[in-house]
Write a protein that holds these residues in place. Structure first.
Motif, PDB file in Angstrom:
ATOM      1  N   ALA A  43       1.100  -3.366  51.645  1.00 44.03           N
ATOM      2  CA  ALA A  43       0.115  -2.766  50.738  1.00 44.03           C
ATOM      3  C   ALA A  43      -0.350  -3.775  49.698  1.00 44.03           C
ATOM      4  N   VAL A  44       0.588  -4.540  49.155  1.00 42.05           N
ATOM      5  CA  VAL A  44       0.228  -5.567  48.177  1.00 42.05           C
ATOM      6  C   VAL A  44      -0.650  -6.629  48.832  1.00 42.05           C
ATOM      7  N   LEU A  45      -0.297  -7.062  50.026  1.00 37.31           N
ATOM      8  CA  LEU A  45      -1.093  -8.070  50.722  1.00 37.31           C
ATOM      9  C   LEU A  45      -2.487  -7.544  51.032  1.00 37.31           C
ATOM     10  N   ASN A  46      -2.581  -6.303  51.458  1.00 32.30           N
ATOM     11  CA  ASN A  46      -3.892  -5.699  51.724  1.00 32.30           C
ATOM     12  C   ASN A  46      -4.758  -5.667  50.467  1.00 32.30           C
ATOM     13  N   ARG A  47      -4.148  -5.252  49.354  1.00 28.68           N
ATOM     14  CA  ARG A  47      -4.895  -5.178  48.095  1.00 28.68           C
ATOM     15  C   ARG A  47      -5.334  -6.560  47.644  1.00 28.68           C
ATOM     16  N   ALA A  48      -4.437  -7.543  47.732  1.00 25.00           N
ATOM     17  CA  ALA A  48      -4.788  -8.910  47.333  1.00 25.00           C
ATOM     18  C   ALA A  48      -5.883  -9.468  48.230  1.00 25.00           C
ATOM     19  N   ALA A  49      -5.790  -9.216  49.538  1.00 28.78           N
ATOM     20  CA  ALA A  49      -6.805  -9.708  50.467  1.00 28.78           C
ATOM     21  C   ALA A  49      -8.169  -9.108  50.146  1.00 28.78           C
ATOM     22  N   SER A  50      -8.192  -7.815  49.852  1.00 25.62           N
ATOM     23  CA  SER A  50      -9.455  -7.149  49.522  1.00 25.62           C
ATOM     24  C   SER A  50     -10.042  -7.697  48.231  1.00 25.62           C
ATOM     25  N   GLN A  51      -9.188  -7.883  47.228  1.00 26.74           N
ATOM     26  CA  GLN A  51      -9.657  -8.365  45.926  1.00 26.74           C
ATOM     27  C   GLN A  51     -10.158  -9.796  46.000  1.00 26.74           C
ATOM     28  N   LEU A  52      -9.506 -10.623  46.819  1.00 28.32           N
ATOM     29  CA  LEU A  52      -9.826 -12.048  46.866  1.00 28.32           C
ATOM     30  C   LEU A  52     -10.756 -12.420  48.012  1.00 28.32           C
ATOM     31  N   GLY A  53     -11.076 -11.470  48.864  1.00 22.57           N
ATOM     32  CA  GLY A  53     -11.949 -11.767  49.989  1.00 22.57           C
ATOM     33  C   GLY A  53     -11.292 -12.647  51.033  1.00 22.57           C
ATOM     34  N   LEU A  54      -9.986 -12.483  51.232  1.00 21.28           N
ATOM     35  CA  LEU A  54      -9.248 -13.287  52.198  1.00 21.28           C
ATOM     36  C   LEU A  54      -8.983 -12.484  53.464  1.00 21.28           C
ATOM     37  N   PRO A  55      -8.940 -13.125  54.619  1.00 23.72           N
ATOM     38  CA  PRO A  55      -8.627 -12.400  55.865  1.00 23.72           C
ATOM     39  C   PRO A  55      -7.173 -11.971  55.896  1.00 23.72           C
ATOM     40  N   PHE A  56      -6.912 -10.847  56.528  1.00 19.99           N
ATOM     41  CA  PHE A  56      -5.544 -10.376  56.713  1.00 19.99           C
ATOM     42  C   PHE A  56      -5.493  -9.589  58.018  1.00 19.99           C
ATOM     43  N   PRO A  76       2.573 -15.196  63.773  1.00 15.80           N
ATOM     44  CA  PRO A  76       2.750 -14.853  62.361  1.00 15.80           C
ATOM     45  C   PRO A  76       2.564 -13.360  62.119  1.00 15.80           C
ATOM     46  N   SER A  77       3.493 -12.757  61.384  1.00 11.53           N
ATOM     47  CA  SER A  77       3.508 -11.316  61.183  1.00 11.53           C
ATOM     48  C   SER A  77       3.986 -11.002  59.774  1.00 11.53           C
ATOM     49  N   VAL A  78       3.963  -9.699  59.440  1.00  9.48           N
ATOM     50  CA  VAL A  78       4.447  -9.217  58.145  1.00  9.48           C
ATOM     51  C   VAL A  78       5.494  -8.140  58.388  1.00  9.48           C
ATOM     52  N   LEU A  79       6.677  -8.322  57.807  1.00 14.32           N
ATOM     53  CA  LEU A  79       7.703  -7.287  57.820  1.00 14.32           C
ATOM     54  C   LEU A  79       7.547  -6.491  56.528  1.00 14.32           C
ATOM     55  N   ASP A  80       7.119  -5.235  56.658  1.00  8.99           N
ATOM     56  CA  ASP A  80       6.739  -4.418  55.503  1.00  8.99           C
ATOM     57  C   ASP A  80       7.946  -3.700  54.907  1.00  8.99           C
ATOM     58  N   PHE A  81       8.163  -3.928  53.608  1.00 11.81           N
ATOM     59  CA  PHE A  81       9.252  -3.260  52.893  1.00 11.81           C
ATOM     60  C   PHE A  81       8.772  -2.002  52.165  1.00 11.81           C
ATOM     61  N   ASP A  82       7.465  -1.774  52.158  1.00 14.58           N
ATOM     62  CA  ASP A  82       6.894  -0.604  51.488  1.00 14.58           C
ATOM     63  C   ASP A  82       7.425  -0.482  50.057  1.00 14.58           C
ATOM     64  N   PHE A  83       7.468  -1.622  49.372  1.00 16.11           N
ATOM     65  CA  PHE A  83       7.980  -1.690  47.999  1.00 16.11           C
ATOM     66  C   PHE A  83       7.450  -2.966  47.370  1.00 16.11           C
ATOM     67  N   PRO A  84       7.067  -2.941  46.092  1.00 15.96           N
ATOM     68  CA  PRO A  84       7.142  -1.833  45.130  1.00 15.96           C
ATOM     69  C   PRO A  84       5.949  -0.890  45.261  1.00 15.96           C
ATOM     70  N   PRO A  85       5.980   0.242  44.552  1.00 19.49           N
ATOM     71  CA  PRO A  85       4.801   1.119  44.538  1.00 19.49           C
ATOM     72  C   PRO A  85       3.583   0.352  44.045  1.00 19.49           C
ATOM     73  N   LEU A  86       2.497   0.451  44.784  1.00 15.18           N
ATOM     74  CA  LEU A  86       1.324  -0.372  44.510  1.00 15.18           C
ATOM     75  C   LEU A  86       0.801  -0.193  43.094  1.00 15.18           C
ATOM     76  N   GLU A  87       0.863   1.037  42.583  1.00 15.84           N
ATOM     77  CA  GLU A  87       0.322   1.302  41.245  1.00 15.84           C
ATOM     78  C   GLU A  87       1.139   0.639  40.140  1.00 15.84           C
ATOM     79  N   GLN A  88       2.336   0.150  40.463  1.00 15.86           N
ATOM     80  CA  GLN A  88       3.171  -0.504  39.453  1.00 15.86           C
ATOM     81  C   GLN A  88       3.054  -2.029  39.486  1.00 15.86           C
ATOM     82  N   VAL A  89       2.186  -2.546  40.332  1.00 14.81           N
ATOM     83  CA  VAL A  89       1.977  -3.992  40.404  1.00 14.81           C
ATOM     84  C   VAL A  89       0.747  -4.356  39.582  1.00 14.81           C
ATOM     85  N   VAL A  90       0.972  -5.102  38.504  1.00 13.87           N
ATOM     86  CA  VAL A  90      -0.120  -5.572  37.656  1.00 13.87           C
ATOM     87  C   VAL A  90      -0.169  -7.088  37.772  1.00 13.87           C
TER      88      VAL A  90
END
Length: 338
Positions: A43-56, A76-90
């Motif tokens: 989720a963090v990677l998705n949000r960062a990719a969207s904000q920065l215009g990077l492929p994911f 290359p892959s991503v092992l998702d830990f589903d943590f931390p809650p996205l709304e708590q990442v500033v």
């Protein structure tokens, strides 16, 4: 040897770790030499990719999928830990929840390495203040690895194309460093460094050992004669075993260009003795690795850089180099001393 699977920890989600991981996943030349698996938050990677215009486009694995099928992962892959809650990442802000996340990624990568699920670990940057705020009182990655892997001996080595330094003492104050030095510790760092450099250079390395005090003690005029009591006996002992060593060298001239040209690695007595010249020469490209562990561990040689986090300007060079070095260190060891 097939390309090794390398666990790449995302680091603190609020720092530059997500951006450099995204840039690594999109870096096609890394494929073939290694298979990086990002241990982090999709989720963090998705949000960062969207904000920065990077492929994911990397496959996202659940923990269950990973446990059942890790041997089949071949890209290359991503092992998702589903943590931390996205709304708590500033982005750019230190927080205990992000310190906890970084700690979870690291410890999971260590466990995966010990279980043989990955051949090596490359760590992204974590924030020591956030780590402490989360209740994990470690000075940094090195100490987490050494404790969790129950390593009997270890040392930090930082390397780049221009300079390589191993440290006899690491994250301690200047008053403590001399107290932690011993003949045995210096010999241990020399031995670990030589073994790593044989893998990297394919030959017997030329090592230089720094003194502790100004002018390497000036024959006992400065300090508590650490050069005479500790460093010189360690050098003599290791020379007798066939190691190619110079020293003890005054640190203020040890890193001049002509000396660097004939030195494969330096043995430094304390943290800044090695890191000041190394970061001056190779801040963006240096790699941190912990020697002496039962598995290979490398790391970026920079912090979370909260001041530029999620702004699209983070440089992935150190991470790419760290993954490549991890792949090199996975090779079978070079022959011992002739």
């Amino acid at each position: 040897m097939s390309s090794p699977r390398i666990a790449v920890t995302m680091g603190d989600p609020a720092g530059v770790g997500p951006e450099i991981c995204l840039r690594m996943l999109a870096h096609e030349p890394i494929t073939g030499s290694a298979i990086p698996i990002v241990f982090g938050s999709a989720a963090v990677l998705n949000r960062a990719a969207s904000q920065l215009g990077l492929p994911f486009h990397a496959p996202i694995l659940t923990r269950e999928t990973w446990e059942q099928n890790y041997q089949a992962i071949d890209r290359p892959s991503v092992l998702d830990f589903d943590f931390p809650p996205l709304e708590q990442v500033v982005p750019g802000q230190m927080s205990p929840i992000c310190g906890e996340a970084a700690y979870r990624y690291v410890t999971a990568s260590i466990d995966a390495a010990l279980a043989g699920q990955v051949e090596a670990v490359t760590t992204g940057p974590l924030n020591k203040e956030a780590l402490y705020a989360a209740g994990h009182h470690f000075p940094g990655h090195t100490e987490i690895f050494a404790e969790r892997m129950q390593a009997e001996r270890s040392c930090m080595m930082l390397t780049s194309d221009l300079l390589t330094c191993s440290l006899a003492t690491v994250h301690v104050g200047y008053l403590e460093a001399p107290r932690l030095l011993s003949i045995e510790r210096i010999c241990e760092v020399i031995e670990l460094t030589a073994e790593a450099m044989r893998r990297m250079r394919g030959r017997e390395p030329r090592l230089a050992v720094c003194g502790l005090n100004p002018h390497a003690g000036e024959h006992g005029l400065f300090g508590q004669r650490e050069e005479e009591r500790l460093i010189e006996p360690a050098i003599l002992r290791m020379r007798e075993q066939g190691y190619h060593l110079e020293g003890p060298l005054p640190a203020d001239t040890a890193f001049l260009p002509d000396r660097r040209a004939r030195t494969d690695a330096y043995i430094c007595m304390y943290h800044d003795q090695g890191l000041i010249p190394l970061k001056t020469l190779a801040f963006d490209s240096a790699i941190n690795t912990t020697l002496g562990l039962p598995v290979v561990r490398t790391s970026v040689d920079h912090g979370t850089a909260f001041d530029i986090a999620w702004q699209g300007t983070a440089n992935p060079t150190s991470l790419l180099a760290a993954v490549r070095l991890a792949a090199v260190l996975c090779r079978p060891p070079a022959p011992l001393l002739a």
